[in-house]
Design a protein around this motif. Structure first.
Motif, short mmCIF file in Angstrom:
data_model
loop_
_atom_site.label_atom_id
_atom_site.label_comp_id
_atom_site.label_asym_id
_atom_site.label_seq_id
_atom_site.Cartn_x
_atom_site.Cartn_y
_atom_site.Cartn_z
N ILE A 1 0.17 1.60 8.39
CA ILE A 1 -0.63 2.55 7.62
C ILE A 1 -1.46 3.33 8.64
O ILE A 1 -1.64 2.87 9.77
N VAL B 1 0.86 -1.20 0.00
CA VAL B 1 0.00 0.00 0.00
C VAL B 1 0.89 1.24 0.00
O VAL B 1 0.67 2.19 -0.77
N ARG B 2 1.91 1.23 0.85
CA ARG B 2 2.78 2.42 0.93
C ARG B 2 3.58 2.60 -0.36
O ARG B 2 3.84 3.72 -0.78
N ARG C 1 -3.26 6.58 -0.15
CA ARG C 1 -3.81 5.69 0.87
C ARG C 1 -5.34 5.64 0.81
O ARG C 1 -5.94 4.58 0.99
N GLU C 2 -5.96 6.79 0.56
CA GLU C 2 -7.43 6.87 0.55
C GLU C 2 -8.04 6.09 -0.61
O GLU C 2 -9.22 5.78 -0.61
#
Ligand SMILES: NC(=O)c1ccc[n+]([C@@H]2O[C@H](COP(=O)([O-])OP(=O)(O)OC[C@H]3O[C@@H](n4cnc5c(N)ncnc54)[C@H](OP(=O)(O)O)[C@@H]3O)[C@@H](O)[C@H]2O)c1
Length: 291
Positions: free
Chosen positions: A118, A78-79, A85-86
């Protein structure tokens, strides 16, 4: 079998929320209906690559769990993604062995957050009804507090049977937004899906390919041949068409893309053939029938 030529770029989105005792809906949140499940993926390149391929090819939802021991790889993917992130929806779950009351639930959530690294979780699930019934109300109270605090955008349950849902709703400030259960054409679960909806929750179909056991089913193959798509796409699209959030697992890049292509499959002429596949086939565990 390849993905359809006009591969879709977006998953359909559903809105999930939490029923309050006065019948209102609280904390609504949008959830991409098709996600990638990462059960049995090793926390090394396997999980990281699969998440990266999925995000590059239209997926916006990753389903992990503390017990899968790959939350670090999911959080890292994800990072590392160019997406914000949204834009990515992350589901994780409270390990059954940690569902030992209020404090244990909060501590397990914090440990998951540390592994994911996160800022927030989108959906936190109780992985299965806590084995000790005495712990159930404390666990759910902690889930509700995590929701209210904004550390998770939504809360839900997994592997809850009708009686577990009724018991939970008796004292809940917020009902579960989803019930993640095994659902696929060979285990259609009409009654449990209805009980899930009655609690204000959306069914979330896990093992939509019956853990791969059913991709060579001849009946499924005939439908796929008539439609010019792959058997896996038929099974996944059937789950989506039932209104389920659906999270097929694949570690293989081509199959990750193929599975996403299920969105484009039109099953409208195949309802009868799909209804006939139901045979109460359970591919994994089933805590829904436990006390
Ligand atoms: N809450 C719970 O208790 C619970 C329980 C089980 C699962 N889940 C969640 O649901 C997710 C999905 O369920 P699952 O992993 O049990 O099983 P699944 O998605 O039904 O099936 C996965 C299996 O099918 C194979 N496969 C995937 N796409 C395929 C395709 N297009 N053609 C042929 N084979 C294909 C995969 O192999 P390859 O990887 O080699 O492609 C893998 O062996 C899990 O990853 C997890 O996130 C939750």
């Amino acid at each position: 079998m390849q993905a359809p030529k006009n591969s879709p770029t977006k998953s359909p989105v559903l809105t999930i929320s939490h029923r309050t005792p006065d019948g209102k809906s609280a904390f609504p949140v949008e959830i991409p209906q098709l996600g990638l499940g990462v059960f049995l993926m090793k926390e090394d390149d396997e999980c990281g690559n699969a998440c990266a391929w999925a995000l590059e090819n239209g997926y916006r939802h990753l389903d992990t769990a503390a017990v899968y021991e790959n939350e670090r790889a999911v959080g890292a993917a994800v990072r590392a993604s160019e997406l914000g992130r949204e834009e990515i929806f992350v589901t994780t779950k409270l390990r059954r062995g940690d569902a030992l009351g209020y404090d244990a639930t909060i501590n397990a959530f914090v440990a998951s957050m540390n592994r994911l690294d996160i800022d927030f979780v989108d959906l936190y699930l109780v992985h299965a009804p806590p084995e000790d019934r005495e712990h159930r109300s404390g666990v759910w109270r902690a889930m509700e507090d995590l929701l209210e605090s904004g550390q998770t955008m939504a809360i839900g349950v997994s592997n809850y049977g009708t009686h577990h849902l009724s018991e939970l709703m008796e004292n809940a400030r917020y009902g579960p937004a989803v019930n993640q259960i095994e659902i696929h054409p060979w285990l259609q679960r009409v009654e449990l899906r209805a009980a899930t909806a009655a609690a204000g929750a959306v069914p979330m179909a896990y093992s939509p390919l019956a853990r791969g056991h059913k991709v060579n089913d001849p009946g499924l193959g005939e439908i796929a041949t008539r439609l010019g798509c792959s058997p896996a796409q038929v099974a996944i699209k059937w789950c989506l068409d039932q209104g389920c959030i659906t999270i097929p697992k694949s570690s293989n890049q081509a199959r990750i893309i193929e599975n996403f292509g299920s969105i484009e499959v039109d099953l409208s002429g195949e309802a009868e053939a799909l209804a006939e596949l139901d045979e109460d086939y359970l591919s994994g565990w089933d805590p829904t029938t436990q006390p």
